[in-house]
Enzyme design. Structure first.
Site, PDB file in Angstrom:
ATOM      1  N   THR A 176      29.371  30.290  37.118  1.00  0.00           N
ATOM      2  CA  THR A 176      30.731  30.816  37.074  1.00  0.00           C
ATOM      3  C   THR A 176      31.550  30.305  38.258  1.00  0.00           C
ATOM      4  O   THR A 176      31.010  29.899  39.287  1.00  0.00           O
ATOM      5  CB  THR A 176      30.734  32.356  37.075  1.00  0.00           C
ATOM      6  OG1 THR A 176      30.162  32.830  38.290  1.00  0.00           O
ATOM      7  CG2 THR A 176      29.969  32.904  35.888  1.00  0.00           C
ATOM      8  N   ASP A 177      32.874  30.351  38.092  1.00  0.00           N
ATOM      9  CA  ASP A 177      33.774  29.927  39.156  1.00  0.00           C
ATOM     10  C   ASP A 177      34.250  31.149  39.947  1.00  0.00           C
ATOM     11  O   ASP A 177      33.767  32.268  39.738  1.00  0.00           O
ATOM     12  CB  ASP A 177      34.947  29.110  38.593  1.00  0.00           C
ATOM     13  CG  ASP A 177      35.817  29.899  37.621  1.00  0.00           C
ATOM     14  OD1 ASP A 177      35.760  31.150  37.606  1.00  0.00           O
ATOM     15  OD2 ASP A 177      36.567  29.249  36.871  1.00  0.00           O
ATOM     16  N   GLN A 178      35.203  30.946  40.815  1.00  0.00           N
ATOM     17  CA  GLN A 178      35.697  32.014  41.678  1.00  0.00           C
ATOM     18  C   GLN A 178      36.321  33.166  40.894  1.00  0.00           C
ATOM     19  O   GLN A 178      36.346  34.293  41.364  1.00  0.00           O
ATOM     20  CB  GLN A 178      36.721  31.421  42.645  1.00  0.00           C
ATOM     21  CG  GLN A 178      37.061  32.315  43.794  1.00  0.00           C
ATOM     22  CD  GLN A 178      37.923  31.594  44.819  1.00  0.00           C
ATOM     23  OE1 GLN A 178      38.497  30.553  44.540  1.00  0.00           O
ATOM     24  NE2 GLN A 178      37.999  32.158  46.011  1.00  0.00           N
ATOM     25  N   VAL A 221      34.504  33.239  35.664  1.00  0.00           N
ATOM     26  CA  VAL A 221      34.479  32.604  34.348  1.00  0.00           C
ATOM     27  C   VAL A 221      33.551  31.391  34.415  1.00  0.00           C
ATOM     28  O   VAL A 221      33.509  30.692  35.423  1.00  0.00           O
ATOM     29  CB  VAL A 221      35.915  32.165  33.951  1.00  0.00           C
ATOM     30  CG1 VAL A 221      35.916  31.334  32.696  1.00  0.00           C
ATOM     31  CG2 VAL A 221      36.813  33.384  33.797  1.00  0.00           C
TER      32      VAL A 221
END
Length: 143
Positions: A17-19, A22
């Protein structure tokens, strides 16, 4: 008759996941690879034997993905993989990536990858008949 669609399941890891929490877009292509490997395994074949024994490699020459709904940490993602096209050395796979909930399934993304069959020297060759026949059988089951 072989099933037209192979299914594999992954659980989203935090590292994917990203920041914003997501799943990072490139990870969907990693999941497509998992789907392809499982597709061959469900046909009774495996990538390792295909490469080592049959000198058949399937590099990706084109990939696309349409993202519909974000996947998030700890989601269970089902990867559905099927053959969309098989012509000589060209193989095109289609994928649906789904989040399966208690009451419904949500399409996260739909993707395609196109591959060219080559030998270890990167020379184009036709897909060996045992793989081509098994894949064609799944395409017939789709109709």
């Amino acid at each position: 008759m072989a099933s037209p669609t192979a299914r594999a399941t992954v659980r989203v890891r935090y590292a994917e996941t990203d920041q914003m929490g997501v799943v990072y877009h490139a990870n969907y292509f990693v999941w497509c690879e998992i789907g392809r490997v499982e597709f061959f395994r469900q046909l009774g074949h495996d990538y390792r034997s295909m490469e080592l024994e049959d000198d058949c490699h399937l590099p990706v020459v084109e990939a696309s993905c349409r993202y519909r709904t974000p996947a998030r940490y700890d989601d269970e993602v089902v990867i559905e993989t099927r053959v969309k096209l098989l012509r000589g050395p060209i193989v095109k796979f289609g994928y649906r990536l789904l989040r399966i909930g208690a009451e419904n399934e949500v399409i996260l993304a739909e993707a395609e990858t196109t591959h060219i069959c080559v030998d270890r020297n990167m020379q184009k060759r036709n897909l060996p008949s045992r793989y081509a026949e098994a894949m064609r059988e799944t395409m017939t089951a789709q109709e």
